[in-house]
Design a protein around this motif. Structure first.
Motif, PDB file in Angstrom:
ATOM      1  N   ALA A 222      90.903  39.863  23.273  1.00 12.35           N
ATOM      2  CA  ALA A 222      90.206  40.768  22.248  1.00 12.35           C
ATOM      3  C   ALA A 222      90.739  41.294  20.989  1.00 12.35           C
ATOM      4  O   ALA A 222      90.161  41.159  19.997  1.00 12.35           O
ATOM      5  CB  ALA A 222      89.701  42.301  23.014  1.00 12.35           C
ATOM      6  N   ILE A 223      92.137  41.599  20.933  1.00 15.03           N
ATOM      7  CA  ILE A 223      92.885  41.693  19.682  1.00 15.03           C
ATOM      8  C   ILE A 223      92.892  40.334  18.838  1.00 15.03           C
ATOM      9  O   ILE A 223      92.662  40.576  17.377  1.00 15.03           O
ATOM     10  CB  ILE A 223      94.293  42.418  19.940  1.00 15.03           C
ATOM     11  N   ARG A 224      92.856  39.257  19.364  1.00 20.48           N
ATOM     12  CA  ARG A 224      93.138  38.093  18.693  1.00 20.48           C
ATOM     13  C   ARG A 224      91.628  37.596  17.864  1.00 20.48           C
ATOM     14  O   ARG A 224      91.799  37.201  16.883  1.00 20.48           O
ATOM     15  CB  ARG A 224      93.552  36.997  19.655  1.00 20.48           C
ATOM     16  N   VAL A 225      90.528  37.998  18.743  1.00 22.70           N
ATOM     17  CA  VAL A 225      89.425  37.487  18.032  1.00 22.70           C
ATOM     18  C   VAL A 225      88.756  38.361  17.079  1.00 22.70           C
ATOM     19  O   VAL A 225      87.781  37.909  16.293  1.00 22.70           O
ATOM     20  CB  VAL A 225      88.419  37.237  19.128  1.00 22.70           C
ATOM     21  N   ARG A 226      89.209  39.702  16.956  1.00 26.06           N
ATOM     22  CA  ARG A 226      88.742  40.526  16.049  1.00 26.06           C
ATOM     23  C   ARG A 226      88.773  40.402  14.826  1.00 26.06           C
ATOM     24  O   ARG A 226      87.532  40.524  14.070  1.00 26.06           O
ATOM     25  CB  ARG A 226      89.444  42.111  16.497  1.00 26.06           C
TER      26      ARG A 226
ATOM     27  N   PHE B  40      91.027  48.446  26.261  1.00 23.11           N
ATOM     28  CA  PHE B  40      89.873  47.568  26.017  1.00 23.11           C
ATOM     29  C   PHE B  40      88.672  48.226  25.683  1.00 23.11           C
ATOM     30  O   PHE B  40      88.033  47.648  24.546  1.00 23.11           O
ATOM     31  CB  PHE B  40      89.581  46.772  27.303  1.00 23.11           C
ATOM     32  N   LEU B  41      88.402  49.420  26.168  1.00 24.18           N
ATOM     33  CA  LEU B  41      87.373  50.344  25.653  1.00 24.18           C
ATOM     34  C   LEU B  41      87.559  50.622  24.190  1.00 24.18           C
ATOM     35  O   LEU B  41      86.504  50.830  23.104  1.00 24.18           O
ATOM     36  CB  LEU B  41      86.856  51.542  26.492  1.00 24.18           C
ATOM     37  N   GLU B  42      88.743  50.991  23.746  1.00 26.27           N
ATOM     38  CA  GLU B  42      89.064  51.220  22.453  1.00 26.27           C
ATOM     39  C   GLU B  42      88.872  49.957  21.679  1.00 26.27           C
ATOM     40  O   GLU B  42      88.409  50.053  20.330  1.00 26.27           O
ATOM     41  CB  GLU B  42      90.569  51.492  22.273  1.00 26.27           C
ATOM     42  N   GLN B  43      89.010  48.838  22.045  1.00 29.90           N
ATOM     43  CA  GLN B  43      88.342  47.478  21.296  1.00 29.90           C
ATOM     44  C   GLN B  43      86.894  47.298  21.261  1.00 29.90           C
ATOM     45  O   GLN B  43      86.443  47.064  20.145  1.00 29.90           O
ATOM     46  CB  GLN B  43      88.889  46.238  21.941  1.00 29.90           C
ATOM     47  N   VAL B  44      86.328  47.777  22.367  1.00 23.58           N
ATOM     48  CA  VAL B  44      84.847  47.931  22.196  1.00 23.58           C
ATOM     49  C   VAL B  44      84.366  48.719  21.115  1.00 23.58           C
ATOM     50  O   VAL B  44      83.478  48.455  20.237  1.00 23.58           O
ATOM     51  CB  VAL B  44      84.292  48.171  23.459  1.00 23.58           C
ATOM     52  N   VAL B  45      84.860  50.005  21.147  1.00 21.64           N
ATOM     53  CA  VAL B  45      84.451  51.047  20.222  1.00 21.64           C
ATOM     54  C   VAL B  45      84.750  50.579  18.677  1.00 21.64           C
ATOM     55  O   VAL B  45      83.973  50.751  17.776  1.00 21.64           O
ATOM     56  CB  VAL B  45      85.089  52.425  20.381  1.00 21.64           C
ATOM     57  N   SER B  46      85.925  49.852  18.639  1.00 20.84           N
ATOM     58  CA  SER B  46      86.282  49.283  17.180  1.00 20.84           C
ATOM     59  C   SER B  46      85.409  48.432  16.609  1.00 20.84           C
ATOM     60  O   SER B  46      84.967  48.005  15.453  1.00 20.84           O
ATOM     61  CB  SER B  46      87.589  48.681  17.431  1.00 20.84           C
TER      62      SER B  46
END
Length: 1671
Positions: free
Chosen positions: A1481-1485, A1518-1524
């Motif tokens: 998730a962090i890598r694709v953002r 991961f939810l933090e990545q969803v919100v971002s």
């Protein structure tokens, strides 16, 4: 809320109002209105301050601000306090009067603000306006206009101020010199007057009910005095119009004595303006008000002015009305209103003025007068009551006017008269007759360039209006019923009213039905009381005859029949039951058809049957005789209507046939002969050119088609009448014809028929033509037994006597085409009548040979190069009938008939193109059918193989004709004859069909004729011949042979444009022939076929070659010893152009190669490139036998791999782009291999070497992509392309790809080849850019259709992965990677070896290979999803490694990794996934905002799959990545690239459940479904509402993320970001305001207001309007 924040927002928006884009300006104004809706007072104050402080702001922008203020004030004026209202009033007043120059938009906007405030603060506004309206000083023009607008918008608030305003205004009027200010004063006075009148009319609602008209009378008169006596004389047209527009309502306020005093000057003054102004609407409107004022006070001055008024108004009404000018139309309405006023007060004077003007010849004056007359008849009915006789008498001359405009106006007047009782007066009948006459107007052709008012000016328009009017007065005006019934019956029979029959019948039916409702006695027509009515016989005849052409005149047939039905009691009392039953059936029949589809002959027969039934029902000879008399009387009425006249003749014949009085019958027949228009009858019969010919009726029972369509449908009138009559009165009919011939008329002497005494010989021949035709119809209709007794002695004798005359004892035949055609036609009818007789077989026709000779003479006399008359057809039909009669024709006579008819028809040129092509084709088809009937009739007399052979010999020269159309005709006739012979074949003993081979050999090569129609006929001939053979072998006629029936299935192949398909079909036909041909016929067939090799038609000669080869294959075992000789002959002709001889050399090549294979291969490989067609043919010959083909293919594979595929030129060494040139030996081997595998016989060999061939050719394709030919071959390739010499493409890559395709086809993988073809894979394989994709599509097709071949293919490919050529490694990896997408590798247990092979290439130096490895590993998800879990860690490790690939500058490996992860995620173990979820998730953002479309799409899709994989089970990190990612996904819905937007839809739908908000998840599911249109604003609004309701703490983060996209490089996303921000603010609660840095947001939006894209600036302005919530 603080005022400073609202002010800041307002000022920010106001700063943007100077934007140059209108859309942005509109959005800024809308945003300001949004602020005003929430805080109107503060917003208005901010606008006021802005304008005051920006003194130099240009006036267009000041006007925008003022208009925005006005929009807010419209709905929020009541919320203002007095102080704010005062500020706004002062601002608007200042803006309005800031400059003395006239600036309309600006000053009007300021004035509108004052008017809006005046709705609730009228006193304060009036106070301000009055302060700028001081005595002694001229006011600003806008002040006066504001007074006028206030008076309109707030009547009750302003009228009390009027005395004060007027007192101040009156002195100013005299001081005013500027026209613009004068116009404003006039407008104010007009509106003041109108408001005062409204106030006085609603005193019960007024605040001051004591106000009276007198209060304003003095001031209004003073103003009137200045306006009328001074300003009206101005030279400025606009001022004059403003003055006259004000004088109208002002006159209604003037004191009565003043008005009476001014009228003598006022009326002439206003009327004088008509001459000064083109647009006179305002003059007419004011004049109408003045006249109403004068009438209301009972003015006597009108009497003096009346003549001038009427003249001026009449001139206005006569102005032509243009539909594009609304003011002109409105002016006419106002002028007519003036006439109404005058008609009510002076009707006599008005009519005394109008009626004489109806006598003028000027169209405009007459039309205008009629319009006024119609208007006053309707609007002043009471006053016009006593004037009815005068009005009616004045209409005489207008009724005679031919102008369409006048006619329309007259019809409108008649309509008005009908509604008001005028037509009941004496003279009303003339009006009705005129109306019917207009209904009968003939339709006219539309002009090429119709004008806008063409419909109103045309005769069609008059007719349509008249029809509507007649029906209206008949049905809707009750008082007209007694006037129109039965008077309208008088118009049924006169010819001039024919066009009005349909509306007349409909009106009469309606009137009769109304009378029936009253009572039966009222309905019956009293003929004694109405002497002018037509008799029942006349009505019956008229309505029946016009029904024969039922769709003419808007369906007059149905209307006439309905009227007949309702009049049955008046026609004859006994017809009630019969007509009530029969007529509805006729009407139902008409409903089933249209004018184009109605079978007219059948329809006429139904009407004649109706007439017969009617005569039978009446059963009264007197009534019948009266009816026939009336029918004869009406004949001249239809001289210009041939179809109706022809039918009337039939009716006369039918009626006479039903009459029992022989004297009456002979008398009427005599009258018909005396009065017939012979010139017209004969001309119609001949119709020398044939366009009027109708197609013939279909034949039944094997009888030839005769007469149907042989003469024009309108042409047989007199003859038909005599024929029908002869069916009941044969003796009398023949006697009357004899008497007429013996009369002095026929001898051109003076007698009772002296009308012919001066006619020329040609005209007398027209009489003969008609008489000959009469005899023909008499023979056709008369009872057969009676006719046979008279046919030779009377009928034929007289016919030929009229046709030829004797001069000095020598027989002289006429050349008149009418006479010839009539003779042929009548002879045909006589012959058919004889044949249809029961005694035909025993009847000895002594004149048969004479008639046949005469017909052949006619046929030979026809021009050989054209078909213009039906003489050929009719003569051949006559011969057809005569041929079956006794005595039989001799052999020579038969041959002459056949040859003469064939030459007459076959030699005709092909059908020409032209306007009459349809009619010409119909005549041609009828003529051919007649020839077919004749030939079959002659064949019937000798139904033996020899008789058939004779017929075919007559046709043979035409079958071999060099002209295609002649071959088609001859083959068609042959097919017809063979079919007839087959259908009538009766074999009493088993006898041989000895000429079968000759006939088959003649027809079968024509299956490849250049003309497709000839091919179809030829195969039909072969089909019939084979069944004839079966018949002679003893099979029954209903037997169906499977082999012979196969010919029918091959017909489609003969129509295929591809020559290969055509000759393949010929080969199949030859196979059928070979199976069914008797052994004794083979030699004769082959000899005939060999002759066909020299056919001038190359197609036929080639077909003969194909069929010979097929016969040799199927039946050539006895001819094997002839093969060397045949091959030797064909080899000697290799250099000839006859392509069909080339395949014959293949067998010789096979014999040679079977002994010296290597030498033959080496020798052929030494042939120069490109191979010519002969060399290619020899290569293909090597595949005749499978073991030989295997040996040859093995040698060619060795040659292809022996040398390097290409050599690099020195240019590459010097640092320029590589220049690769193909080596000759592999190239030659590739071309040769293509030729070998192209041969059908090479299939077994290809199957045996399938893996080696496939891999070698695939890698050959890959290593020759972009490779060039040697220069010497490039020149040859160009020459070959220009001369079309090369059989194959010599380009290295294309030649390899073609060879691969041919190998797949021959190796049983046709489905693979076709699938790749459909997918465009072969073209991709040849290009550098598409080679990889082409390989993938090839692998996909192999996995789908060639699974069993894969193990060996894959083994061979894995061995090539270490190739020194990078492109070959890419090709092999791409192929193997694609195999993993199919489950077939799992079924074949190849999965593990494939995975190992791909994993070994993960560290390949080529990035493309590494990328393809990742693709192959990801393909496991679709090919073997059940194996993903077992290899999950290995697969995820490989993909994550790809994400981190640093040696790929273009990021394609990372892209492939993201795509692969998206496919694998749903299938891996959850534990394996959770360990890498956050990292991925962090890598694709960061990829969300990549410049590459594919990368953005893949990263967003992968993000969606990550969310899908952990639905409702995600950790907080991961939810933090969803919100971002939420804000970027929402904004990228507006991505300019559709795939990215679609990926965002998917990702958001997957994110929804993880946010644990049902409403938000439902919103994503509902709005973001694939394929559904998205209203982005609505969706974003709903999403922000749920976000702020359930996640209010995210406001700051979302706004901050949105601010990042304010600087996006994509315009649509920059526009979406402020929209997103605006919706967030709109739905956020006030308490969350601290999360937002308002200053930062405002600054960012201010920057966006300067964005180069107008859409972005508009959205920024919209967002600013929503920030009022946090202000």
């Amino acid at each position: 809320m603080t005022e400073s924040c609202v002010k800041k927002l307002s000022w920010t928006l106001l700063d943007a109002i100077t934007d140059k884009d209108p859309m942005v300006q509109e959005q800024v104004c809308s945003a300001l209105c949004s602020l005003g809706e929430v805080q109107p007072q503060e917003m208005l104050c901010a606008c006021e301050q802005y304008l005051r402080q920006h003194d130099k702001l240009a006036y267009p922008y000041r006007a925008m601000v003022l208009r925005t203020m006005e929009m807010v004030l419209r709905s929020h004026t009541s919320e203002l306090d007095k102080d704010t209202a005062n500020i706004i009033i002062l601002l608007a007043s200042s803006e309005m009067t800031r400059t003395k120059e006239l600036v309309c938009g600006w000053q009007q906007a300021a004035s509108s603000v004052l008017v809006a405030v005046g709705q609730h603060f009228v006193n304060r506004v009036m106070e301000e306006m009055l302060s700028r309206f001081q005595p002694g000083a001229l006011p600003h023009c806008s002040v006066v206009r504001t007074f006028a607008s206030l008076a309109v918008s707030n009547v009750f608030g302003v009228v009390p101020f009027l005395p004060s305003i007027l007192s101040t205004m009156l002195p100013m009027l005299g001081m005013t010199k500027q026209d613009e200010l004068r116009v404003a004063f006039c407008s104010a006075l007009q509106h003041f007057s109108e408001s005062t009148l409204e106030y006085l009319a609603n005193l019960d609602k007024a605040p001051d009910p004591t106000v009276r008209k007198d209060t304003f009378a003095s001031d209004i008169f003073s103003a009137y005095d200045i306006l009328f006596h001074h300003w009206l004389q101005s030279r400025e047209p606009r001022l004059r119009l403003a003055v006259v527009e004000a004088l109208g309502p002002m006159s209604l306020l003037l004191p009565s004595e003043r008005l009476e005093e001014q009228l003598p000057k006022l009326l002439p003054g206003v009327l004088a303006l008509y001459k000064k102004h083109a647009e006179t609407f305002y003059v007419s409107k004011s004049l109408g008000q003045i006249l109403e004022a004068a009438v209301s006070v009972g003015s006597r001055t009108l009497e003096v002015q009346l003549d001038a008024l009427l003249a001026a108004l009449h001139a206005q009404i006569c102005v032509p009305v243009e539909s594009s000018s609304p003011l002109v139309i409105s002016n006419q309405k106002e002028v007519l209103r003036c006439f109404t006023v005058l008609a009510c007060c002076a009707p006599g004077r008005l009519l005394a003025f109008l009626l004489p003007r109806l006598d003028t010849s000027n169209e405009r004056l007459r039309v205008g007068t009629l319009q006024v007359l119609r208007h006053v008849i309707n609007s002043a009915a009471a006053q016009m009551e006593v004037q009815k006789p005068f009005i009616l008498s004045s209409m005489k001359l207008p009724l005679l006017d031919p102008s369409s405009k006048v006619k329309q106006a007259v019809v409108q007047v008649i309509s008005a008269m009908a509604h008001h009782g005028y037509l009941e007066q004496p003279g009303g009948e003339v009006m009705i007759e005129y109306l019917v006459q207009q209904c009968a107007l003939p339709p006219e052709q539309q002009p090429e360039n119709p004008g806008p008012d063409n419909k109103n000016l045309s005769a069609d328009g008059v007719r349509a209006m008249s029809i509507c009017t007649l029906y209206l007065v008949s049905t809707a005006v009750d008082r007209m019923s007694d006037v129109l019934w039965p008077y309208l019956l008088e118009f049924l029979t006169p010819v001039r009213f024919t066009g009005a029959l349909t509306p007349l019948c409909r009106s009469l039916v309606h009137l009769a039905q109304k009378r029936q409702e009253v009572g039966a006695d009222t309905f019956l027509i009293q003929y004694d009381a109405h002497v002018n009515l037509p008799s029942p016989y006349a009505v019956t005849t008229r309505l029946l005859v016009v029904s024969s052409n039922p769709y003419l005149g808007d369906g007059r047939g149905a209307a006439s029949l309905r009227l007949l039905n309702i009049l049955h009691r008046s026609i004859h009392p006994s017809l009630s039951h019969q007509w009530e039953t029969s007529i509805p059936l006729l009407l139902g029949y008409l409903d089933e058809y249209t004018e184009e589809t109605l079978p007219r002959k059948e329809w006429e027969e139904k009407l004649l049957m109706f007439l017969r039934d009617t005569l039978g029902t009446v059963s009264d000879n007197t009534w019948t005789c009266q009816l026939s008399l009336e029918m004869c009387k009406q004949l001249p009425c239809y001289n210009g209507m041939p179809q109706e006249k022809h039918f009337l003749y039939k009716c006369i014949g039918t009626t006479l046939g039903a009459a029992s009085s022989k004297e009456v019958v002979r008398k009427h027949l005599q009258e018909l002969l005396e009065t017939a228009r012979y010139q017209e009858e004969a001309d119609r019969e001949v119709a020398v050119t044939f366009p009027a010919e109708a197609p013939g009726c279909p034949r039944a029972g094997g009888q030839p088609s005769v007469l149907s369509g042989s003469q024009p449908a309108r042409a047989r009138g007199l003859a038909c009448c005599f024929g029908i009559c002869a069916s009941s009165h044969l003796e009398d009919t023949l006697a009357q014809l004899e008497d007429f011939v013996k009369s002095d008329v026929f001898r051109k002497s003076i007698g009772i028929f002296n009308i012919f005494k001066d006619r020329s010989e040609n005209e007398v021949e027209k009489v003969k033509s008609a008489l000959i035709l009469c005899y023909g119809h008499v023979a056709a209709q008369a009872p057969r037994e009676l006719m046979l007794a008279r046919v030779e002695s009377d009928i034929l004798r007289n016919m030929f006597q009229y046709f030829s005359t004797k001069v000095l004892g020598i027989k002289v035949e006429t050349k008149d085409p009418a006479l010839k055609l009539c003779l042929v036609q009548s002879t045909c009818m006589v012959s058919r009548a004889i044949c249809s007789s029961a005694q035909a077989s025993s009847f000895h026709f002594s004149r048969k040979a004479e008639l046949v000779a005469q017909m052949m003479e006619f046929i030979r006399a026809e021009p050989p190069d054209s078909l213009r008359t039906p003489v050929r057809k009719k003569a051949m039909l006559t011969c057809t009938y005569l041929a079956s009669l006794q005595p039989a024709l001799g052999e020579q006579a038969r041959a002459d008939v056949i040859q003469g008819c064939l030459h007459s028809v076959m030699a005709l040129p092909p059908e020409s193109q032209g306007e009459d092509i349809g009619c010409q084709e119909a005549l041609y088809l009828d003529t051919v059918r007649a020839l077919e009937d004749l030939l079959t009739s002659l064949l019937q007399q000798d139904m033996t193989p020899q008789g058939l052979q004779v017929m075919v010999e007559h046709l043979s020269p035409w079958i071999k004709s060099p002209r295609g159309h002649e071959r088609v005709r001859a083959l068609g006739l042959s097919s017809c004859l063979l079919q007839y012979f087959l259908e009538h074949l009766h074999v009493s003993a088993l006898v041989p069909f000895h000429n079968l081979g000759l006939l088959v050999g003649l027809f079968s090569p024509r299956c490849a004729d250049l003309w497709p129609a000839a091919r179809q006929e030829a195969v039909g001939c072969v089909y019939s011949l084979l069944y004839l053979q079966l018949g002679y072998e003893g099979f029954s006629q209903d037997y169906r042979d499977d082999t012979a029936e196969r010919l029918l299935t091959l017909k489609d192949g003969l129509m295929h444009p591809d020559p290969a398909v055509l000759f393949h079909t010929c080969h199949s036909i030859a196979q059928v022939i070979a199976k069914r041909l008797p052994a004794d016929q083979l030699i004769s067939l082959l000899l005939t076929m060999f002759e066909g090799l020299g056919d001038p038609d190359k197609n036929c000669s080639q077909a003969a070659s194909v069929m010979v080869n097929c016969l040799l294959q199927e039946r050539g075992s006895a001819l094997l010893e002839k093969v060397p000789e045949i091959v030797s002959v064909l080899r000697s002709k290799l250099q000839e152009t006859q392509e069909h001889v080339l395949p014959a050399t293949q067998h010789s090549v096979y014999l040679l190669a079977s002994q010296h294979c290597a030498a033959v291969v080496s020798s052929l490989l030494g042939s120069p490139l490109p191979f010519d067609s002969h060399t290619c043919m020899l290569w293909r010959a090597l595949a005749v036998e499978s073991s030989l083909a295997t040996q040859v293919l093995g040698l060619l594979l060795e040659k292809m791999s022996r040398d390097v595929p290409f050599k690099e030129s020195r240019a590459f060494l010097l640092g320029s782009a590589p220049d690769r040139v193909a080596t000759l030996l592999p190239l030659s081997a590739t071309c040769a291999l293509h030729e070998v595998v192209s041969a059908p016989a090479s299939g077994p060999a290809v199957l045996e070497l399938y893996p080696q061939l496939f891999v070698a050719l695939l890698l050959r394709v890959s290593c020759t992509v972009g490779v060039q030919l040697p220069r010497n071959l490039q020149a040859k390739e160009r020459r070959g392309a220009s001369l079309a010499q090369a059989a194959r493409n010599l380009e290295p890559c294309s030649s390899a790809a073609d060879a691969l395709r041919a190998m797949l086809l021959r190796g049983g993988s046709e489905d693979v080849m076709q699938d790749v073809e459909l997918e465009g894979g072969w073209e991709l394989l040849r290009t550098s850019a598409g080679h990889e994709e082409g390989t993938t599509r090839l692998a996909r097709a192999m996995a789908k259709y060639a699974g069993p071949r894969l193990p060996l293919v894959m083994k061979a490919l894995i061995g090539t992965q270490n190739s020194a050529y990078e492109i070959q490694r890419v090709t092999s990896t791409a192929f193997l990677a694609e195999l993993l997408s199919s489950n077939v590798v799992n079924d074949l247990m190849l999965l593990e070896s494939l995975l190992d092979g791909l994993a070994a290439r993960q560290k390949d130096s080529c990035a493309s290979v590494r990328r393809l490895v990742l693709r192959g590993l990801a393909n496991l998800a679709s090919g073997s999803p059940d194996k993903v879990r077992a290899h999950g860690p290995q697969l995820l490790t490989a993909m994550i490694s790809g994400l981190d690939d640093g040696d790929d500058p273009h990021g394609l490996v990372a892209l492939e990794a993201m795509v692969g992860l998206s496919r694998l995620l749903p299938l891996v173990e959850p534990w394996d996934l959770h360990s890498v979820l956050l990292h991925v998730a962090i890598r694709v953002r960061p990829f969300f905002d990549s410049e590459k479309i594919e990368v953005r799409t893949a990263s967003i899709c992968l993000f969606g799959h990550l969310n899908e994989a952990c639905h409702r089970d995600c950790e907080d990190v991961f939810l933090e990545q969803v919100v971002s990612g939420l804000a970027p996904l929402l904004l990228h819905l507006q991505d300019p690239q559709a795939p990215v937007a679609s990926a965002c839809r998917f990702a958001l739908r997957m994110c929804g459940p993880n946010l644990e908000c049902e409403e938000l998840s439902a919103t994503f599911q509902n709005y973001l479904q694939e394929g559904r249109g998205l209203h982005f604003g609505e969706f974003l609004n709903t999403t922000c509402k749920h976000l702020m309701r359930h996640f209010p703490d995210l406001l700051g983060r979302l706004v901050s993320t949105s601010l990042f996209y304010f600087k996006s490089g994509w315009e649509d996303i920059r526009a979406a970001a402020p929209m997103f921000t605006g919706f967030l603010v709109l739905h956020a609660e006030i308490r969350h305001r601290p999360q937002v840095d308002l200053e930062q947001l405002l600054a960012a939006l201010q920057l966006l207001l300067k964005d180069p894209a107008p859409a972005v600036r508009a959205k920024a302005a919209e967002a600013l309007g929503r920030l009022v919530k946090f202000a």
